[in-house]
Design a protein around this motif. Structure first.
Motif, mmCIF file in Angstrom:
data_model
loop_
_atom_site.group_PDB
_atom_site.id
_atom_site.type_symbol
_atom_site.label_atom_id
_atom_site.label_comp_id
_atom_site.label_asym_id
_atom_site.label_seq_id
_atom_site.Cartn_x
_atom_site.Cartn_y
_atom_site.Cartn_z
ATOM 1 N N LEU A 271 0.855 -1.189 0.000
ATOM 2 C CA LEU A 271 0.000 0.000 0.000
ATOM 3 C C LEU A 271 0.888 1.234 0.000
ATOM 4 O O LEU A 271 1.686 1.444 0.916
ATOM 5 C CB LEU A 271 -0.915 -0.014 1.222
ATOM 6 N N LEU A 272 0.757 2.054 -1.040
ATOM 7 C CA LEU A 272 1.689 3.142 -1.316
ATOM 8 C C LEU A 272 0.950 4.454 -1.536
ATOM 9 O O LEU A 272 -0.264 4.482 -1.712
ATOM 10 C CB LEU A 272 2.511 2.789 -2.566
ATOM 11 N N ALA A 273 1.697 5.553 -1.538
ATOM 12 C CA ALA A 273 1.116 6.885 -1.698
ATOM 13 C C ALA A 273 1.456 7.485 -3.053
ATOM 14 O O ALA A 273 2.543 7.255 -3.592
ATOM 15 C CB ALA A 273 1.621 7.807 -0.592
ATOM 16 N N ASN A 274 0.537 8.282 -3.585
ATOM 17 C CA ASN A 274 0.812 9.118 -4.752
ATOM 18 C C ASN A 274 1.224 10.496 -4.240
ATOM 19 O O ASN A 274 0.515 11.081 -3.408
ATOM 20 C CB ASN A 274 -0.438 9.281 -5.627
ATOM 21 N N ILE A 275 2.349 11.024 -4.698
ATOM 22 C CA ILE A 275 2.805 12.335 -4.243
ATOM 23 C C ILE A 275 3.236 13.181 -5.433
ATOM 24 O O ILE A 275 3.515 12.668 -6.512
ATOM 25 C CB ILE A 275 3.976 12.229 -3.234
ATOM 26 N N GLY A 276 3.300 14.520 -5.200
ATOM 27 C CA GLY A 276 3.658 15.419 -6.282
ATOM 28 C C GLY A 276 4.821 16.332 -5.982
ATOM 29 O O GLY A 276 5.189 17.159 -6.808
ATOM 30 N N GLY A 277 5.426 16.212 -4.790
ATOM 31 C CA GLY A 277 6.525 17.112 -4.452
ATOM 32 C C GLY A 277 7.141 16.781 -3.112
ATOM 33 O O GLY A 277 6.726 15.834 -2.416
ATOM 34 N N ALA A 278 8.141 17.570 -2.717
ATOM 35 C CA ALA A 278 8.876 17.309 -1.485
ATOM 36 C C ALA A 278 7.978 17.425 -0.254
ATOM 37 O O ALA A 278 8.092 16.631 0.688
ATOM 38 C CB ALA A 278 10.066 18.259 -1.386
ATOM 39 N N GLU A 279 7.085 18.438 -0.243
ATOM 40 C CA GLU A 279 6.214 18.608 0.912
ATOM 41 C C GLU A 279 5.274 17.410 1.059
ATOM 42 O O GLU A 279 5.034 16.925 2.162
ATOM 43 C CB GLU A 279 5.411 19.905 0.796
ATOM 44 N N ASP A 280 4.737 16.942 -0.057
ATOM 45 C CA ASP A 280 3.899 15.742 -0.026
ATOM 46 C C ASP A 280 4.685 14.568 0.549
ATOM 47 O O ASP A 280 4.160 13.777 1.338
ATOM 48 C CB ASP A 280 3.453 15.362 -1.442
ATOM 49 N N ALA A 281 5.939 14.439 0.140
ATOM 50 C CA ALA A 281 6.774 13.326 0.585
ATOM 51 C C ALA A 281 6.987 13.364 2.092
ATOM 52 O O ALA A 281 6.934 12.335 2.775
ATOM 53 C CB ALA A 281 8.120 13.355 -0.137
ATOM 54 N N GLU A 282 7.222 14.551 2.611
ATOM 55 C CA GLU A 282 7.453 14.678 4.048
ATOM 56 C C GLU A 282 6.221 14.280 4.848
ATOM 57 O O GLU A 282 6.320 13.637 5.895
ATOM 58 C CB GLU A 282 7.882 16.107 4.372
ATOM 59 N N LEU A 283 5.040 14.632 4.348
ATOM 60 C CA LEU A 283 3.802 14.256 5.025
ATOM 61 C C LEU A 283 3.541 12.759 4.889
ATOM 62 O O LEU A 283 3.201 12.083 5.871
ATOM 63 C CB LEU A 283 2.627 15.046 4.447
ATOM 64 N N ALA A 284 3.699 12.228 3.682
ATOM 65 C CA ALA A 284 3.445 10.809 3.454
ATOM 66 C C ALA A 284 4.452 9.938 4.194
ATOM 67 O O ALA A 284 4.118 8.841 4.658
ATOM 68 C CB ALA A 284 3.487 10.496 1.962
ATOM 69 N N GLY A 285 5.692 10.428 4.324
ATOM 70 C CA GLY A 285 6.730 9.654 4.996
ATOM 71 C C GLY A 285 6.406 9.363 6.449
ATOM 72 O O GLY A 285 6.893 8.381 7.016
ATOM 73 N N ALA A 286 5.577 10.193 7.050
ATOM 74 C CA ALA A 286 5.198 9.995 8.450
ATOM 75 C C ALA A 286 3.995 9.070 8.604
ATOM 76 O O ALA A 286 3.607 8.732 9.728
ATOM 77 C CB ALA A 286 4.886 11.349 9.095
ATOM 78 N N GLU A 287 3.400 8.663 7.493
ATOM 79 C CA GLU A 287 2.202 7.830 7.532
ATOM 80 C C GLU A 287 2.554 6.340 7.578
ATOM 81 O O GLU A 287 3.660 5.927 7.242
ATOM 82 C CB GLU A 287 1.334 8.113 6.300
#
Length: 567
Positions: A271-287
């Motif tokens: 189960l993975l995330a779709n992201i569009g930038g560095a800020e998205d990555a930082e938020l998704a990385g904590a999930e």
């Protein structure tokens, strides 16, 4: 199911398109119609001064959007910044000046320029067609500014409510007060509109393409289901109580599931995330998720006046990879072309950009762009502990897959992959995937090309329903090809985030699902309540259906009561 006609009675059940999961009940808050120029507006006496004032109004809008972006979260911030760039577009400003010179008033000139650019955006299709709502919102705000009127938008309210509008621009959606906004309903919009993307990211249930939505009187109580797209106007108390109970049970059930994606009998589904930038990555990385299934790199390029340098790209990618130490990050290389034109990579106008030199085809025409990007990705991978995998968009042939894989491996990146979004690649998946390490189904474009229906054309939303049996047939062919090639196949399109459809995809043979982070818990729960054999039976039921509604109902009827009770 077809949308209810606009002439339907005020009360009752209506059918739209669910784009953000969850349910809600509350009174309607209606968003006012966009500001329009006055009829028979007087001609500007001083054209130069009027031009200066009109351009100043656009700049004011841009500055306001940028100020809002500073207060928004990662996804919304990127959207608002991109919208502000449109407001600063000098070509748009020149169009206003041209119309002023033709004897039109300031507000009328702005409106004419916006209409002109909207037509161009719609003709380009793809990314730009998706920005038409943003463009019109900019125009409405600029018109309000030159007329000295309040800016359009969501009115102030203090009671938790459901927002109802013709459509919502990013400036509105991105800055909604989540404590007061229970849900969103729009008459227009689409599955990939900014309203849909931002609502899902923010965890706000949303329904789009609801006929007659803007005719529902303010204050009217309504309920909505962001999974099924059903909206009930003036629901009876028992229905409201039942929905509330289901919502509470769903929240409790979702809170209990965690960890890697697994079917009930232990079959792993990442189960993975779709992201569009560095800020998205930082938020998704904590999930609580297993990595990134789609990192769209366009944002690095779309806002640049020149091709980003190796150093600039390396730093951006390093920021994206850092939160995923030990986890996978699947990167999609630049997906641009005539539908997402770049100043430094313009191959000229095309009759049909959606079918033109976009994605990998652009990279083949301008290989230096791809080479620099691959070098930067490799450098960033070495600086972090992420498991970096790189895939190409718009691959159609074995030769294209081979060409891409050779360049990825030559840059020290051992895991090349391809997007399966062209039916030809799906039908020849065993040969295409033999050249790479993995494939990822882009179901949004795959549906568009399979059904010959523009994904931005709201009137064709049923054809673009991800439950279309014809699209599922193509996915099944791709999954069978992946099995023959012995290569993993994931899904990174909209389909992956629908709990019921996710079960069908798993039953067809996909091994990973990538989606908005807000949808992961629902899919994780669905997997944990079904065995692999059960998923395969659900897939067979969907393939046997004659329509998307029939496919969904067949799967719903055959899924576990434990899950269905929560949907």
């Amino acid at each position: 199911m077809a949308a209810t006609s606009a002439s339907a009675p005020t009360a009752g059940v209506r059918q739209g398109v669910g784009v953000s999961p969850g349910s809600a009940y509350g009174p309607v808050v209606r968003v006012a119609a966009p500001v329009q120029p006055p009829q028979n507006e007087a001609v500007a006496e001083d054209t130069a001064a009027a031009s200066e004032a009109a351009i100043a109004s656009f700049m004011f809008v841009a500055e306001d959007l940028e100020a809002r972006s500073a207060q928004a979260d990662a996804t919304a911030r990127d959207v608002l910044k991109a919208t502000a760039m449109i407001a600063r577009d000098r070509a748009l400003h020149r169009a206003v000046t041209k119309h002023l010179g033709e004897g039109n008033g300031p507000a009328t000139s702005i409106n004419l320029a916006i209409d002109e650019f909207a037509a161009k955006f719609e003709a380009l299709g793809g990314y730009f067609a998706e920005r038409v709502t943003d463009l019109r919102d900019i125009g409405s705000r600029a018109i309000a500014r030159v007329l000295g009127l309040p800016a359009p938008g969501v009115p102030s309210f203090s009671v938790p409510s459901i927002i109802v509008a013709e459509d919502l621009a990013p400036a509105e959606t991105a800055t909604l007060d989540r404590s007061l906004v229970l849900g969103i309903v729009t008459r227009a919009g689409g599955r990939t509109s900014h309203t849909a993307i931002l609502a899902a990211q923010m965890g706000i249930p949303a329904v789009v393409q609801l006929a007659g939505a803007t005719e529902i009187p303010a204050g009217t109580p309504i309920s909505l289901d962001g999974d099924t797209g059903e909206v009930v106007v003036s629901p009876d108390p028992e229905a409201v109580a039942s929905q509330r109970l289901r919502r509470e049970r769903r929240a409790a059930a979702l809170a209990e599931v965690s960890g890697p994606g697994r079917t009930q009998d232990g079959h792993p589904i990442a189960l993975l995330a779709n992201i569009g930038g560095a800020e998205d990555a930082e938020l998704a990385g904590a999930e609580d998720l297993e990595g990134v299934g789609l990192f769209r790199t366009e944002f690095v390029f779309l806002s640049a006046a020149h091709a980003p340098t190796l150093e600039e790209q390396t730093e951006v990618y390093r920021r994206v990879f850092t939160p995923f130490d030990g986890r996978r990050v699947v990167v999609r290389t630049l997906d641009a072309g005539a539908d997402k034109p770049l100043a430094f990579a313009d191959l000229g106008e095309e009759e049909n950009p959606a079918l033109g030199r976009r994605g990998l085809r652009l990279s083949q025409a301008l290989p230096e762009l791809l080479e620099t990007q691959l070098q930067a990705l490799a450098a960033a991978a070495r600086l972090t502990g992420a498991d970096v995998r790189v895939m190409a968009p718009m691959v159609a042939t074995v030769a294209e897959a081979r060409w891409f894989a050779e360049r990825v491996r030559a840059n020290g990146l051992p895991k090349p992959g391809v997007m399966i979004e062209v039916p030809a690649a799906a039908l020849r998946a065993s040969q295409v995937l033999a050249e790479v390490e993995f494939g990822s189904l882009g179901t949004n474009d795959l549906a568009q090309y399979t059904m010959a229906a523009d994904r931005m054309e709201g009137e064709l939303s049923e054809l673009l329903d991800p439950w279309q049996p014809g699209v599922l047939d193509v996915i099944a062919a791709a999954a069978n090809g992946a099995k023959q090639a012995g290569k993993p196949l994931g899904v990174c399109g909209e389909s992956a985030g629908d709990p019921l459809l996710a079960l069908v995809l798993v039953g067809l043979g996909v091994s990973s699902l990538s989606m908005a982070t807000s949808k992961i818990r629902g899919v994780r729960l669905a997997l944990k309540t079904h065995t692999m054999e059960h998923c395969e039976r659900l897939a067979a039921a969907a393939l046997a259906a004659e329509s998307p509604a029939g496919a969904r109902e067949a799967v719903r009827a055959a899924a576990t009561p434990e899950l269905v009770a929560l949907l």
